[in-house]
Design an enzyme around this catalytic site. Structure first.
Site, PDB file in Angstrom:
ATOM      1  N   TYR A  79      31.656  51.280  45.665  1.00  0.00           N
ATOM      2  CA  TYR A  79      30.886  51.824  44.545  1.00  0.00           C
ATOM      3  C   TYR A  79      30.916  53.350  44.616  1.00  0.00           C
ATOM      4  O   TYR A  79      31.066  54.027  43.600  1.00  0.00           O
ATOM      5  CB  TYR A  79      29.435  51.332  44.601  1.00  0.00           C
ATOM      6  N   ASN A 104      30.007  43.794  33.876  1.00  0.00           N
ATOM      7  CA  ASN A 104      31.390  43.492  33.499  1.00  0.00           C
ATOM      8  C   ASN A 104      31.430  42.144  32.770  1.00  0.00           C
ATOM      9  O   ASN A 104      31.145  41.112  33.374  1.00  0.00           O
ATOM     10  CB  ASN A 104      32.269  43.452  34.750  1.00  0.00           C
ATOM     11  N   CYS A 116      36.007  43.120  39.193  1.00  0.00           N
ATOM     12  CA  CYS A 116      34.812  43.704  39.797  1.00  0.00           C
ATOM     13  C   CYS A 116      34.604  43.206  41.234  1.00  0.00           C
ATOM     14  O   CYS A 116      33.919  43.862  42.017  1.00  0.00           O
ATOM     15  CB  CYS A 116      33.578  43.440  38.943  1.00  0.00           C
ATOM     16  N   HIS A 117      35.243  42.089  41.585  1.00  0.00           N
ATOM     17  CA  HIS A 117      35.139  41.592  42.962  1.00  0.00           C
ATOM     18  C   HIS A 117      35.805  42.540  43.954  1.00  0.00           C
ATOM     19  O   HIS A 117      35.544  42.456  45.152  1.00  0.00           O
ATOM     20  CB  HIS A 117      35.739  40.187  43.082  1.00  0.00           C
ATOM     21  N   GLU A 162      43.064  37.085  47.569  1.00  0.00           N
ATOM     22  CA  GLU A 162      43.938  38.240  47.362  1.00  0.00           C
ATOM     23  C   GLU A 162      44.401  38.869  48.670  1.00  0.00           C
ATOM     24  O   GLU A 162      45.071  39.902  48.656  1.00  0.00           O
ATOM     25  CB  GLU A 162      43.211  39.285  46.499  1.00  0.00           C
TER      26      GLU A 162
END
Length: 150
Positions: A86, A107, A115-116, A143
């Site tokens: 952030y 979002n 946003c993850h 990911e």
């Protein structure tokens, strides 16, 4: 508004479109409209969840405040398997980190707008999806960003 649902590893999701762009992703089951954009978006999401796709090629129009839209654009620039904090986005956008956290939470198109991939300075931060932080952890592991979780 046309919508199309699909079943994912994380449960049902429903995509919405308006004026030729995806405008929302909801963590619930919904309709099955035959809108070509929604069919393509569902196909791309399915490929992402199966591990065959790392990015999306879809027109996205997130609704929300100017800061939410700017934050969504910054999140879209974060590559698959990478994260930012952030604070990183706050410095880049010259706004307080708390405002970035609120914009991430607002979002309207999670996963497609990743946003993850935004973490707190000393922890995961939150996640607005069904399953909350556990869903965020699953997406980060999917990911290959799991090393960040240790």
């Amino acid at each position: 508004m046309p919508e199309r649902s699909l079943t994912t590893t994380l449960g049902p999701v429903t995509l919405e479109a308006e004026n030729g762009a995806i405008t929302a992703l909801h963590w619930r089951a919904g309709g099955y409209d035959d809108d070509p954009l929604l069919i393509e978006a569902a196909r791309q999401l399915d490929a992402y969840f199966s591990g065959a796709r790392q990015s999306f090629d879809l027109p996205l129009t997130p609704r929300g405040s100017d800061l939410t839209r700017r934050t969504c654009a910054a999140m879209q620039a974060i590559p698959f398997g990478e994260t930012r904090t952030y604070g990183d986005l706050a410095r880049e956008m010259q706004v307080p980190a708390q405002a970035i956290g609120q914009a991430c939470g607002a979002n309207p198109i999670p996963v497609l707008i990743p946003c993850h991939r935004i973490l707190g300075a000393s922890g995961l931060g939150g996640f607005s999806a069904k399953g909350g932080v556990e869903t965020k952890v699953w997406l980060l592991r999917h990911e290959g960003a799991a090393s960040l979780l240790i």
